[in-house]
Design a protein around this motif. Structure first.
Motif, PDB file in Angstrom:
ATOM      1  N   GLU A  48       0.652  -1.086   0.000  1.00 40.63           N
ATOM      2  CA  GLU A  48       0.041  -0.029  -0.012  1.00 40.63           C
ATOM      3  C   GLU A  48       0.993   1.245   0.065  1.00 40.63           C
ATOM      4  O   GLU A  48       1.939   1.402   0.799  1.00 40.63           O
ATOM      5  N   GLU A  50       0.540   5.014   1.114  1.00 36.43           N
ATOM      6  CA  GLU A  50      -0.117   5.924   1.713  1.00 36.43           C
ATOM      7  C   GLU A  50      -1.503   6.283   0.956  1.00 36.43           C
ATOM      8  O   GLU A  50      -1.972   7.450   0.482  1.00 36.43           O
ATOM      9  N   ASP A  51      -2.399   5.368   1.097  1.00 36.16           N
ATOM     10  CA  ASP A  51      -3.970   5.623   0.699  1.00 36.16           C
ATOM     11  C   ASP A  51      -3.826   5.717  -0.870  1.00 36.16           C
ATOM     12  O   ASP A  51      -5.208   6.092  -1.202  1.00 36.16           O
ATOM     13  N   SER A 153     -10.329   3.856   2.105  1.00 35.70           N
ATOM     14  CA  SER A 153      -9.426   4.097   2.994  1.00 35.70           C
ATOM     15  C   SER A 153      -9.202   2.945   3.777  1.00 35.70           C
ATOM     16  O   SER A 153     -10.006   2.072   4.245  1.00 35.70           O
ATOM     17  N   ASP A 154      -7.676   2.682   4.254  1.00 33.15           N
ATOM     18  CA  ASP A 154      -7.262   1.608   5.083  1.00 33.15           C
ATOM     19  C   ASP A 154      -8.005   0.156   4.627  1.00 33.15           C
ATOM     20  O   ASP A 154      -8.288  -0.638   5.281  1.00 33.15           O
ATOM     21  N   ALA A 157      -6.624  -3.261   6.029  1.00 35.35           N
ATOM     22  CA  ALA A 157      -7.152  -3.686   7.304  1.00 35.35           C
ATOM     23  C   ALA A 157      -8.730  -4.233   7.083  1.00 35.35           C
ATOM     24  O   ALA A 157      -9.195  -5.193   7.726  1.00 35.35           O
ATOM     25  N   GLU A 158      -9.348  -3.747   6.082  1.00 33.16           N
ATOM     26  CA  GLU A 158     -10.733  -4.233   5.653  1.00 33.16           C
ATOM     27  C   GLU A 158     -10.731  -5.652   5.333  1.00 33.16           C
ATOM     28  O   GLU A 158     -11.484  -6.482   5.268  1.00 33.16           O
ATOM     29  N   ALA A 166      -7.419  -9.787  10.930  1.00 36.47           N
ATOM     30  CA  ALA A 166      -7.117  -8.447  11.452  1.00 36.47           C
ATOM     31  C   ALA A 166      -6.337  -8.142  12.506  1.00 36.47           C
ATOM     32  O   ALA A 166      -5.358  -7.418  12.448  1.00 36.47           O
ATOM     33  N   GLU A 170      -2.642  -6.248  12.146  1.00 33.65           N
ATOM     34  CA  GLU A 170      -2.389  -5.062  13.102  1.00 33.65           C
ATOM     35  C   GLU A 170      -1.221  -5.225  13.955  1.00 33.65           C
ATOM     36  O   GLU A 170      -0.574  -4.083  14.226  1.00 33.65           O
ATOM     37  N   ARG A 173       1.632  -3.753  12.036  1.00 40.51           N
ATOM     38  CA  ARG A 173       1.754  -2.447  11.300  1.00 40.51           C
ATOM     39  C   ARG A 173       2.310  -1.766  12.805  1.00 40.51           C
ATOM     40  O   ARG A 173       2.672  -0.987  12.751  1.00 40.51           O
TER      41      ARG A 173
END
Length: 173
Positions: A48, A50-51, A153-154, A157-158, A166, A170, A173
């Motif tokens: 990823e 930065e979004d 966004s994110d 995570a989704e 998840a 996490e 991260r």
């Protein structure tokens, strides 16, 4: 700035680890790195930026990797995204993408199309500003095509949440 991680499915569930991209120059390098995380199980590589875009590479044993990129044009402006979009869209993009100035984008600096309209127009023509790749890449793991296309966004995570991973994602991260 990039975030990259590997999720490997094992008998005990998903295991996550950071993924260093310093030595990754080709899709084969990325696949070898992922295969090193798990012998014959499913491995999902997440990248990823930065979004701006995200990419998923799914490796199953010695099969060819399956790839999905959320925004082909945005990804083509970065070194790792360009590697994925070239693999997806073919070598015929080489001539067009070589005209793009990728300096700095691999360090997470935003691309400024106003700075050079010609570069922006080449990218727009060469790679669609839309999802590219295998939209069914996670369907058998619990994330439908519709859900994948709706991510904003994110996204990672989704995706990890849909896969039941998840907490392990996490943790890295």
């Amino acid at each position: 700035m990039y975030f990259a991680a590997l999720l490997a499915r094992t008998e005990d569930g998903w295991e996550a680890s950071d993924m260093e991209l310093d030595d990754v120059e080709t899709l084969s390098d990325l696949a070898d790195l992922a295969r090193g995380a798990s012998d014959d199980d499913t491995v999902i590589a997440f990248i990823e930026q930065e979004d701006a875009w995200f990419g998923i590479v799914r490796i199953e044993g010695e099969e060819d990797p399956r790839i999905y990129v959320s925004d082909g044009a945005a990804a083509a402006r970065s070194s790792y995204g360009e590697m994925l979009t070239r693999e997806l869209l073919g070598d015929d993009l080489d001539d067009e993408l070589e005209t793009l100035n990728l300096d700095g984008t691999e360090d997470g600096e935003p691309f400024d199309a106003d700075e050079d309209d010609e570069i922006g127009s080449v990218a727009a023509e060469a790679v669609p500003a839309a999802p590219v790749g295998d939209r069914l890449i996670l369907a058998d793991l619990g994330m439908s095509t519709e859900d994948l296309l709706a991510l904003e966004s994110d996204a990672l995570a989704e995706i990890a949440g849909a896969l039941g991973a998840a907490e392990v994602l996490e943790a890295v991260r």
